[in-house]
Design a protein around this motif. Structure first.
Motif, PDB file in Angstrom:
ATOM      1  N   MET A   1       0.800  -1.219   0.000  1.00 54.94           N
ATOM      2  CA  MET A   1       0.000   0.000   0.000  1.00 54.94           C
ATOM      3  C   MET A   1       0.834   1.271   0.000  1.00 54.94           C
ATOM      4  N   VAL A   2       2.117   1.167   0.413  1.00 55.55           N
ATOM      5  CA  VAL A   2       2.988   2.329   0.246  1.00 55.55           C
ATOM      6  C   VAL A   2       3.722   2.141  -1.067  1.00 55.55           C
ATOM      7  N   ASN A   3       3.428   2.999  -2.024  1.00 55.01           N
ATOM      8  CA  ASN A   3       3.987   2.803  -3.358  1.00 55.01           C
ATOM      9  C   ASN A   3       4.945   3.901  -3.768  1.00 55.01           C
ATOM     10  N   HIS A   4       5.269   4.764  -2.798  1.00 57.29           N
ATOM     11  CA  HIS A   4       6.140   5.885  -3.119  1.00 57.29           C
ATOM     12  C   HIS A   4       7.303   5.971  -2.131  1.00 57.29           C
ATOM     13  N   THR A   5       8.345   6.618  -2.587  1.00 55.22           N
ATOM     14  CA  THR A   5       9.475   6.887  -1.701  1.00 55.22           C
ATOM     15  C   THR A   5       9.010   7.850  -0.612  1.00 55.22           C
ATOM     16  N   PRO A   6       9.758   7.944   0.484  1.00 54.17           N
ATOM     17  CA  PRO A   6       9.457   9.045   1.409  1.00 54.17           C
ATOM     18  C   PRO A   6       9.729  10.365   0.679  1.00 54.17           C
ATOM     19  N   GLY A   7       9.277  11.466   1.257  1.00 51.75           N
ATOM     20  CA  GLY A   7       9.493  12.762   0.625  1.00 51.75           C
ATOM     21  C   GLY A   7      10.981  13.039   0.456  1.00 51.75           C
ATOM     22  N   PHE A  19       7.801  12.839  -4.137  1.00 52.91           N
ATOM     23  CA  PHE A  19       7.456  11.461  -3.777  1.00 52.91           C
ATOM     24  C   PHE A  19       7.429  10.672  -5.086  1.00 52.91           C
ATOM     25  N   PHE A  22       7.374   3.760  -6.779  1.00 53.39           N
ATOM     26  CA  PHE A  22       8.291   2.630  -6.922  1.00 53.39           C
ATOM     27  C   PHE A  22       7.998   1.871  -8.219  1.00 53.39           C
ATOM     28  N   ASN A  45      -3.951  17.461   3.664  1.00 52.30           N
ATOM     29  CA  ASN A  45      -3.848  15.999   3.541  1.00 52.30           C
ATOM     30  C   ASN A  45      -3.695  15.508   2.103  1.00 52.30           C
ATOM     31  N   SER A  47      -1.181  15.199   0.206  1.00 44.24           N
ATOM     32  CA  SER A  47      -0.050  14.279  -0.005  1.00 44.24           C
ATOM     33  C   SER A  47      -0.423  12.873   0.462  1.00 44.24           C
ATOM     34  N   THR A  48      -0.969  12.785   1.678  1.00 44.79           N
ATOM     35  CA  THR A  48      -1.330  11.464   2.223  1.00 44.79           C
ATOM     36  C   THR A  48      -2.366  10.777   1.344  1.00 44.79           C
ATOM     37  N   LEU A  51      -0.806   9.566  -1.873  1.00 39.21           N
ATOM     38  CA  LEU A  51       0.162   8.484  -1.696  1.00 39.21           C
ATOM     39  C   LEU A  51      -0.523   7.155  -1.391  1.00 39.21           C
ATOM     40  N   LEU A  52      -1.702   7.229  -0.811  1.00 36.84           N
ATOM     41  CA  LEU A  52      -2.351   5.992  -0.395  1.00 36.84           C
ATOM     42  C   LEU A  52      -3.502   5.568  -1.303  1.00 36.84           C
TER      43      LEU A  52
END
Lengths: 265, 638
Positions: A1-7, A19, A22, A45, A47-48, A51-52
């Motif tokens: 569910m996390v498909n991106h790098t951290p900021g 972001f 991957f 929110n 970004s969150t 990202l999700l």
């Protein structure tokens, strides 16, 4: 569910963050804040949520920041333009660190999401792109929240956009904000006029499709900017119960901005 | 999240935060000191520097080590957010332990510049983490982690904020305009006077003092953002409190240096903001020679007042150290839990006093981190868990006399454990046919005490080895077999005390394609445990206390004779300030009335201290007594 790098922090702009997906991305979203805003803070929110959300697993997301208390709108637009030229190939330009082990990107689509003053920057960037003949111009769309592309009530903007104690003090210490002059609709031959006349010319000559915003959102009764149809943009969506500043800040209860952006994908 | 995703997240974080810049330099600094065995110089580098300053290369190195320590804390918070796996890769854990266990660094973050979260990070990654539940698919927690990292970065990159935090951290800066050094008290002086504040904020070129003042104001703004962030993860108290503690060092410093000062500082900020010239200045700057628009100074005044009031509220909210106790309590239980070897139930003599009793005990637990408090859900009684019998007596005394609540107490209960002393093989078949689809599970295993080598790794007391080959028991069912055994450990075969450790080696079994499921295998493991555990020669273990008695010489022999009746193992005799000192190991069960006895033998002139030492097997004859006593108290099910 996390498909991106951290900021990933960027040396371009102020507190800009990227972001990167991957997966092999096909889209890029670039957020550009307005007067008194910040790279991420303006968007709450967003970004969150991005990202999700599975819809954006193959989308790179960039939050661009700049110092609205210094420099003119034209300066910031020029810097944003330079940044976007690099962001098109983030690995080659070092915005995406090679150590991340991710491949170079090929975007089919770029969406610039801008708020208030950011809309002026975004429009100017597209015109610069047109004059330079860069390839990414044709695949770029605009999504504008409370755009100030027709000017703004700058006193209201200064007080609404600067809610924190620090920024109120900023006013007090006599910062001169040239950027506020750029937003003043009564300033003759200012950047607002220039952008409008060039955009109008391009649209009238059938070459201005890229300048037509695909999403325009206003807060109902916005006291800072006026909701007037801008050339060939799509008709604006109006959100009741929100302010000039709040209209682009989705949260748990108010997710309209996010849903509207999703509708573009 | 899959392990591959966890790993990807960790590697990305390393690229951004660990493998470059200050953090990487910090590790190189630590490594070079360790390699050169130069502990004295390293200790000097990390000294508490007051009253002298630290400058140049030394200061840079200290900042780099700070960045390294923060990186490890960031990893811990990543686990709490569900962004990272609790079991990071071995290299990362080894590096973390190498750095955070280094004596100079331990002194640095524990003694000289207390940064409690680091102790928790080290403990977390050095002990058993299997019990820790990672929040699964909690988008709010992961989103908050992203924002948290961004906010940290803003703090680190803003020159003014860095100046202010540096001043909080006892750093002082050279200030040419002041012909001296700017310290935190200089900033406090500015904030303490509205006219000076106005003057400093109006400077075109910021001097160090102005940077410190601006840094304070910007930090206050960030605190407001932090508050929103922490409020957004109210259902993740561990994460919430860990994020708070990440900056807790600065919050503590602000509380210590500035708390009494906030009302005045914000009052002055309000006065400055309400200055009539405020709006005019903006308008002049923007409109220059043009006609000014209508100004509404009343509106501005309202906005300014709201902004200062909100900021003050946010600061007070953020600086409340009790707000985020969750992580402290979590570790308190992890640290002191195993040491609380004696328990007693308490209830008020008058039922209407129950609320006062609860309040008293809450207050006691706040003051005394070694005290454990639980509610027995069956009886509704409050159970106090203490580290020794003196601690227990003192606690009861405080409730009675200090809080003036009269209570009834139960019989003190010693925290016995059980252990296995032999390994045996067993086959368990679980089969049920009650109409419809049946249930089937079959396992073969060895049960016995855990290996010493396993116990020394600090991974807890349950060792599970899967030697099943050829898929005779499908891989999917193994975690449920494991769970069945692990939960069984909570109730030992002798008297229902928890098993101290156990090793299960699963080596065979069979399954049915239709009738076997996870639950069947879990129940099969539980039944198998019950059947096999008696053959593994279980025994009861009791807590052994190390006691030190100080007594005038004339009582020495009587005390020794009494101690011998209490199954003591004498460890040493000495003299201290004309008193005899006696140290011995004594089972806790024999110590329950010791204070009274000692006072009686010594006419109140001897004293003693005691602490938990270890668990030891109970002699057979005593074991029978314990079992009989427990049986009469219905502790054992017949």
């Amino acid at each position: 569910m996390v498909n991106h790098t951290p900021g990933i922090p960027s040396s371009y702009g102020i507190n800009s963050q990227s972001f990167f997906s991957f997966m092999e991305p096909n889209s890029l979203i670039v957020f550009v804040h307005g007067f008194g805003g910040s790279a991420l803070g303006t968007w709450n929110n967003f970004s969150t949520m991005l990202l999700l959300d599975p819809l954006f697993v193959k989308t790179d997301i960039l939050f661009y920041g700049y110092d609205t208390l210094k420099g003119q709108a034209g300066d910031h637009a020029a810097e944003l333009y330079a940044f976007l030229c690099l962001a098109e190939n983030p690995l080659a330009s070092g915005i995406l660190p090679a150590d991340m082990g991710l491949a170079e990107r090929t975007y089919n689509r770029i969406v610039i999401v801008a708020h208030s003053l950011g809309a002026i920057l975004a429009r100017q960037v597209l015109l610069l792109a047109y004059h330079s003949g860069v390839s990414w111009m044709d695949k770029t769309n605009l999504a504008l929240f409370a755009p100030a592309h027709q000017g703004a009530n700058i006193i209201s903007l200064a007080t609404q956009a600067l809610p924190g104690i620090m920024n109120l003090l900023g006013i007090f210490v006599k910062f001169r904000y040239p950027i506020l002059s750029d937003l003043d609709p009564t300033t003759p031959n200012g950047i607002i006029d220039q952008i409008r006349s060039q955009t109008e010319h391009l649209q009238n000559s059938g070459r201005g499709e890229f300048t037509k915003a695909k999403l325009v959102v206003y807060a109902k009764g916005d006291k800072v900017v006026r909701n007037i149809q801008y050339l060939g943009d799509v008709p604006a969506k109006v959100v009741p119960g929100e302010s000039h500043i709040g209209v682009c800040k989705p949260n748990d209860i108010y997710n309209k901005p996010f849903e509207l952006l999703k509708s573009l994908f | 999240m899959t392990s591959q995703e966890f790993d990807r997240n960790l590697q990305s974080l390393k690229v951004i935060y660990r493998n470059q810049g200050k953090t990487n330099n910090g590790f190189n600094v630590v490594q070079s000191f360790i390699k050169e065995h130069n502990s004295e110089e390293f200790d000097h580098l990390l000294r508490f520097h007051i009253p002298k300053g630290v400058y140049g290369e030394e200061l840079i190195k200290r900042f780099e080590i700070d960045a390294l320590i923060e990186w490890y804390n960031l990893l811990f918070i990543g686990v709490l957010a569900g962004y990272l796996d609790r079991d990071l890769d071995r290299d990362t854990i080894s590096e973390l332990q190498l750095v955070l266990n280094n004596p100079s660094i331990v002194n640095y973050y524990e003694e000289r510049y207390p940064y409690l979260l680091t102790s928790f990070t080290l403990q977390f990654f050095s002990t058993d983490r299997k019990e820790f539940k990672i929040p699964e698919d909690n988008s709010a927690a992961i989103g908050a982690y992203h924002i948290f990292m961004t906010l940290n970065r803003i703090l680190r990159e803003d020159e003014d904020v860095v100046r202010f935090l540096g001043m909080l951290d006892y750093v002082w800066y050279e200030d040419d305009s002041q012909a001296g050094y700017t310290r935190l008290n200089g900033v406090l002086e500015v904030l303490g006077s509205s006219s000076v504040l106005k003057e400093v904020l109006s400077l075109n070129e910021k001097n160090e003092m102005a940077k410190g003042v601006w840094g304070f104001i910007k930090f206050v703004n960030v605190l407001s953002e932090f508050r929103s962030l922490l409020e957004s993860i109210g259902n993740e108290p561990l994460l919430q409190s860990a994020m708070w503690m990440y900056h807790g060092y600065y919050f503590d410093r602000m509380n210590a240096e500035m708390n009494l000062f906030f009302d005045k500082a914000f009052k002055n900020l309000g006065l400055v903001l309400n200055d009539e010239s405020l709006f005019l200045n903006v308008a002049e700057g923007v409109y220059q020679d043009q006609e000014l628009p209508m100004l509404d100074e009343d509106d501005l005044s309202v906005i300014a007042k709201k902004a200062t009031a909100k900021s003050l509220d946010d600061v007070m909210w953020m600086l409340n150290p009790n707000r985020f106790d969750a992580i402290k309590n979590y570790f308190k239980n992890r640290i002191y839990g195993p040491l609380r070897v004696i328990a007693i139930s308490v209830e008020p003599k008058i039922q209407s006093e129950i609320e006062r009793l609860s309040r008293s005990i809450t207050k006691l637990a706040e003051e005394d981190s070694t005290l454990g408090v639980e509610l027995d859900e069956d009886t509704g009684q409050i159970i106090l868990r203490c580290i020794n019998e003196l601690h227990l007596s003192k606690t009861i005394l405080r409730i009675n006399h200090e809080f003036k609540v009269e209570i009834n107490t139960g019989i003190p209960q010693v925290a016995y454990k059980e252990a296995l002393t032999a390994s045996v093989l067993h086959r368990e078949i679980y089969k049920k046919q009650s109409g419809g689809r049946g249930k089937f599970a079959d396992i073969q295993f060895e049960i016995g005490p855990a290996d010493q080598s396993f116990l020394s790794e600090g991974k807890g007391g349950f060792q599970f080895v899967n030697r099943v080959v050829g898929g005779v028991v499908p891989e999917d069912f193994i975690p449920f077999i494991r769970k069945g055994f692990e939960t069984s450990m909570n109730y030992g075969p002798m008297a229902g005390f928890p098993l101290e450790n156990m090793k299960i080696t699963l080596f065979g079994g069979s399954f049915h394609t239709v009738e076997s499921d996870a639950l069947s295998f879990e129940l099969c493991a539980k039944n198998g445990f019950r059947e096999a555990v008696y053959k593994a020669k279980p025994i009861i273990l009791e807590p052994i206390m190390l006691i030190e008695i100080l007594t005038p010489e004339q009582f020495f022999v009587d005390i020794l004779v009494d101690l011998n009746r209490r199954r003591c193992m004498l460890q040493g005799m000495d003299k201290r300030n004309n008193l005899e000192v006696l140290t011995a190991y004594v089972p806790l069960n024999e110590m329950l009335d010791y204070l009274k006895t000692l006072h009686s033998i010594s006419e109140y002139r001897a004293s003693y201290t005691t602490q938990f030492s270890h668990y030891e097997s109970v002699p057979q004859i005593i074991q029978k007594d314990i079992l009989a006593k427990l049986k009469s108290n219905s502790r054992i099910n017949n």
